[in-house]
Design an enzyme around this catalytic site. Sequence first.
Site, short mmCIF file in Angstrom:
data_model
loop_
_atom_site.label_atom_id
_atom_site.label_comp_id
_atom_site.label_asym_id
_atom_site.label_seq_id
_atom_site.Cartn_x
_atom_site.Cartn_y
_atom_site.Cartn_z
N ARG A 220 -2.32 2.72 13.38
CA ARG A 220 -1.36 2.20 14.35
C ARG A 220 -2.00 2.13 15.72
O ARG A 220 -2.88 2.92 16.05
CB ARG A 220 -0.12 3.12 14.43
CG ARG A 220 0.75 3.12 13.18
CD ARG A 220 1.55 1.84 13.07
NE ARG A 220 2.48 1.86 11.94
CZ ARG A 220 2.18 1.49 10.72
NH1 ARG A 220 0.95 1.06 10.44
NH2 ARG A 220 3.09 1.54 9.76
N ARG B 25 0.83 -1.21 0.00
CA ARG B 25 0.00 0.00 0.00
C ARG B 25 0.86 1.25 0.00
O ARG B 25 2.01 1.24 0.39
CB ARG B 25 -0.91 0.03 1.23
CG ARG B 25 -2.09 -0.92 1.17
CD ARG B 25 -2.96 -0.72 2.41
NE ARG B 25 -3.81 0.46 2.30
CZ ARG B 25 -4.08 1.27 3.32
NH1 ARG B 25 -3.53 1.07 4.50
NH2 ARG B 25 -4.88 2.31 3.16
N LYS C 171 3.11 -8.36 11.92
CA LYS C 171 2.54 -8.51 10.59
C LYS C 171 3.00 -9.81 9.92
O LYS C 171 4.19 -10.10 9.85
CB LYS C 171 2.93 -7.32 9.71
CG LYS C 171 2.29 -7.35 8.32
CD LYS C 171 2.54 -6.06 7.57
CE LYS C 171 1.93 -6.09 6.18
NZ LYS C 171 2.07 -4.81 5.47
#
Length: 328
Positions: free
Chosen positions: A326, A127, A192
Amino acid sequence: MRQASKLIRQHILAVLSDGHFHSGEAIAQEVGLSRTAVAGHIAQLSDWGLDVFKVKGKGYRLERGFTLLNADTIKKHLPGPRMALVDVEAVLPSTNTEMKKRIVNTPHNLANGDVVLAEVQTAGRGRHGREWLAPVGGSLTFSMYWSFPDGYQSMAGLSLLVGLAVCEGLKAVGVDDAQLKWPNDVYLQGKKLAGILIEVEGQIGATAHSVIGIGLNVCMPENQYDVGQPHTDLAAFLGFAPDRNSLAAAIIHALCDLLPKFSQQGFGPFVDLWQAMDLYADKTIVLQMGEKRFSGVDRGVDASGALLVETRDGITRFHGGEVSLRGQ
């Protein structure tokens, strides 16, 4: 000439993928080239991110052997008859770029569920134009085609739906507790694990041709890749690197199972399922929109896939696009 070089490097990669030593002479005989020419091709493999070791008297080997992606093997893991294409390429700039090219050049040859996978991406994207870094043999990178006859507006929440499909596919390799970070990341133990990039081709008011890009960390060399945030891989969690072919098949199957319902009913039926896996559910989060920052409490998502953030002024809805999230 370029295609011939591509096939030669693919052949050399297949030879080295067992993780054993292979002499330059043996590889040269295998591919019908001189040892000097083989050395040049192996140098290119190194430029693509493979750790190729050369030891005098022994030859070449990879730091870590791995099983190559194979279209026939993936198809065998898929249940029932499958008409859609499974295409494995050794090297591509980006699987999303390749699928977009096919949409433009050969749209009539595409079917919902067509998939392109790559061992090597030389220009993978995430992204916001970020580079997607993936070690050869240590990641699963692929793109799926899916059309939406009702146009772009019928795709609202697609990246969230894809996240659910990835988590469903991960169950096939023993990962039952993955979580989702709005709008398009899969997390495991707070780090992640995978990213999703949705791109669209088509005119306003006409059929939307979507490209569903997925990059998943299977076995990432420690400290080799800086992706700007804590990341993990399946090997670290499971204690071994799972078979990427069966994992690819599991995720492809989950996508093909969920996408028809999404196409007909939208994201609404999946809201509760997504919220049960929300990484930041009921936690304070910070949203970055260019130079602007916005803080509030994550209250889940709505039927359009918009993020619901609670502040003293009430609930504010945020859609994907250029918003980054976040935890605080």
